[in-house]
Motif scaffolding. Structure first.
Motif, short mmCIF file in Angstrom:
data_model
loop_
_atom_site.label_atom_id
_atom_site.label_comp_id
_atom_site.label_asym_id
_atom_site.label_seq_id
_atom_site.Cartn_x
_atom_site.Cartn_y
_atom_site.Cartn_z
N ALA A 1 0.85 -1.20 -0.03
CA ALA A 1 -0.08 -0.07 -0.11
C ALA A 1 0.82 1.21 0.24
O ALA A 1 1.99 1.36 0.79
CB ALA A 1 -0.92 0.02 1.20
N TYR A 2 0.59 2.24 -0.76
CA TYR A 2 1.26 3.55 -0.87
C TYR A 2 0.37 4.76 -0.43
O TYR A 2 -0.73 5.04 -0.93
CB TYR A 2 1.83 3.74 -2.25
CG TYR A 2 2.68 2.61 -2.64
CD1 TYR A 2 4.02 2.69 -2.86
CD2 TYR A 2 2.20 1.28 -3.08
CE1 TYR A 2 4.80 1.57 -3.35
CE2 TYR A 2 2.98 0.46 -3.66
CZ TYR A 2 4.37 0.73 -3.72
OH TYR A 2 5.18 -0.30 -4.04
N TRP A 3 0.94 5.60 0.23
CA TRP A 3 0.35 6.79 0.83
C TRP A 3 0.90 7.95 -0.10
O TRP A 3 2.19 8.08 0.44
CB TRP A 3 0.19 6.96 1.92
CG TRP A 3 -0.35 6.03 3.04
CD1 TRP A 3 0.14 4.90 3.40
CD2 TRP A 3 -1.61 5.79 3.55
NE1 TRP A 3 -0.69 4.06 3.90
CE2 TRP A 3 -1.98 4.71 4.03
CE3 TRP A 3 -2.74 6.78 3.26
CZ2 TRP A 3 -2.97 4.18 4.43
CZ3 TRP A 3 -3.84 6.39 3.99
CH2 TRP A 3 -4.01 5.09 4.55
N TYR B 1 6.00 9.63 -0.64
CA TYR B 1 5.37 8.72 -0.29
C TYR B 1 5.74 7.58 0.74
O TYR B 1 6.89 7.78 0.83
CB TYR B 1 5.13 7.84 -1.73
CG TYR B 1 5.96 6.97 -2.14
CD1 TYR B 1 6.32 5.55 -1.78
CD2 TYR B 1 7.16 7.32 -3.05
CE1 TYR B 1 7.28 4.74 -2.10
CE2 TYR B 1 8.16 6.65 -3.38
CZ TYR B 1 8.43 5.21 -2.92
OH TYR B 1 9.21 4.40 -3.27
N ALA B 2 4.90 6.94 1.34
CA ALA B 2 5.22 5.94 2.51
C ALA B 2 4.59 4.84 1.83
O ALA B 2 3.59 4.76 1.16
CB ALA B 2 4.44 6.50 3.83
N GLU B 3 5.20 3.90 2.16
CA GLU B 3 4.96 2.50 1.86
C GLU B 3 4.73 1.52 2.87
O GLU B 3 5.42 1.60 3.98
CB GLU B 3 5.96 1.96 0.67
CG GLU B 3 5.71 0.48 0.22
CD GLU B 3 6.97 -0.08 -0.81
OE1 GLU B 3 6.96 -1.15 -0.97
OE2 GLU B 3 7.66 0.75 -0.67
N GLU B 4 3.80 0.56 2.82
CA GLU B 4 3.66 -0.25 3.81
C GLU B 4 2.77 -1.63 3.18
O GLU B 4 2.44 -1.64 2.19
CB GLU B 4 2.75 0.13 5.14
CG GLU B 4 1.32 0.53 4.65
CD GLU B 4 0.66 0.88 5.84
OE1 GLU B 4 1.00 0.90 6.99
OE2 GLU B 4 -0.54 1.47 5.60
N ASP C 1 10.20 7.50 5.61
CA ASP C 1 9.74 6.91 6.65
C ASP C 1 8.34 6.98 6.86
O ASP C 1 7.74 7.96 6.94
CB ASP C 1 10.44 7.09 7.92
CG ASP C 1 10.37 6.21 9.24
OD1 ASP C 1 10.62 5.09 9.22
OD2 ASP C 1 9.51 6.75 9.93
N LYS C 2 7.69 5.74 7.18
CA LYS C 2 6.22 5.88 7.52
C LYS C 2 5.86 6.55 8.74
O LYS C 2 4.75 7.46 8.58
CB LYS C 2 5.78 4.38 7.81
CG LYS C 2 4.13 4.12 7.82
CD LYS C 2 3.66 2.62 7.82
CE LYS C 2 4.27 1.98 9.24
NZ LYS C 2 3.55 0.53 9.33
N LEU C 3 6.40 6.61 9.74
CA LEU C 3 6.05 7.55 10.64
C LEU C 3 6.34 8.87 10.52
O LEU C 3 5.37 9.69 10.96
CB LEU C 3 7.11 6.97 12.35
CG LEU C 3 6.83 8.02 13.14
CD1 LEU C 3 5.41 7.70 13.76
CD2 LEU C 3 7.86 7.22 14.50
N GLU C 4 7.29 9.05 9.95
CA GLU C 4 7.54 10.39 9.31
C GLU C 4 6.54 10.97 8.65
O GLU C 4 6.12 12.32 8.41
CB GLU C 4 8.83 10.80 8.71
CG GLU C 4 9.22 11.94 8.34
CD GLU C 4 10.69 12.02 7.28
OE1 GLU C 4 10.74 13.06 6.57
OE2 GLU C 4 11.02 11.13 7.50
N TYR C 5 5.94 10.16 7.71
CA TYR C 5 4.87 10.59 6.73
C TYR C 5 3.77 10.72 7.54
O TYR C 5 3.02 11.71 7.23
CB TYR C 5 4.85 9.44 5.71
CG TYR C 5 3.92 9.87 4.57
CD1 TYR C 5 4.44 10.52 3.39
CD2 TYR C 5 2.43 9.40 4.69
CE1 TYR C 5 3.37 10.81 2.36
CE2 TYR C 5 1.65 9.72 3.53
CZ TYR C 5 2.23 10.43 2.53
OH TYR C 5 1.27 10.83 1.41
N TYR C 6 3.39 9.77 8.27
CA TYR C 6 2.19 10.03 9.05
C TYR C 6 2.12 11.15 9.89
O TYR C 6 0.97 12.11 9.91
CB TYR C 6 1.79 8.87 9.87
CG TYR C 6 1.59 7.48 9.26
CD1 TYR C 6 0.88 7.42 7.95
CD2 TYR C 6 1.51 6.28 9.85
CE1 TYR C 6 0.78 6.62 7.12
CE2 TYR C 6 1.18 5.15 9.43
CZ TYR C 6 0.77 5.08 8.21
OH TYR C 6 0.39 3.96 7.69
#
Length: 203
Positions: free
Chosen positions: A45-47, A55-58, A182-187
């Protein structure tokens, strides 16, 4: 009320939702990000933030939007089948015959119009979701209209304003030229009312 639009694009194993920034449809997930992309072939999944080109990816199974997640999709569909028993009416939306159902709150509370035909047309994509490879979609449909109820009163309402079949460019579904963060940074940067615990990021 507030009006918002979401564009939904589907091609093979790729699904992309695109909207304006701060769309209230995403609830607490509001901010400058404008796209959410699901790559069902690779279970990612990409935000995506078009403004900052980041973008962030998970993992697909880890992603969630206001209570919806792929991990429980099979269970949710099984529950929907139990509640979608007798249609309360029918209507046609953008060329698709839909069956209307009144929902009593055990699955959703409100009214929904489902198109079995459109769901069948999307089945090749849906069966790429983990747990749905051999799923029997009989009795279900793709929602083209939904009106929720809150405390017996009308709440959020959405309805499809266009259903179009055309060839989509692969470029629509990639993040080439965007910076992965980084996902945390993006959120923290993109989502207001950010809750570390709800994302399992509180350790």
């Amino acid at each position: 009320g507030t009006n918002s639009e979401i564009d939904l694009y589907v091609k093979g194993g790729k699904v992309l939702m695109e909207t304006e920034a701060d769309n209230p449809i995403f609830g607490s997930f509001r901010g400058p990000f404008t796209k959410v992309m699901f790559d069902l072939d690779n279970q990612r999944a990409y935000w995506i933030n078009d403004k900052d080109k980041t973008y962030a990816e998970e993992s697909l199974l880890a992603s969630e939007i206001e209570g919806f997640n792929f991990k429980t999709m099979k269970t949710d569909l099984d529950e929907a089948k139990k509640n979608l028993t007798t249609p309360s009416g029918s209507q046609q939306i953008k060329g698709y015959d839909c069956e209307e159902y009144e929902l009593d709150g055990t699955f959703l509370d409100g009214k929904v119009a489902l198109s079995p035909q459109l769901l069948a047309e999307m089945q090749t994509t849906l069966t790429k979701i983990e747990g749905l490879q051999d799923y029997d979609f009989t009795g279900l449909g793709f929602p083209l209209a939904y009106e929720s109820k809150v405390g017996g009163f009308a709440g959020m309402k959405y309805e499809a304003i266009l259903v179009d079949k055309k060839e989509l460019s692969d470029n629509l579904f990639n993040v080439d030229g965007y910076k992965k963060v980084d996902k945390l940074e993006y959120y923290k940067e993109n989502f207001e009312n950010f809750d570390l615990e709800s994302f399992g990021l509180d350790d």
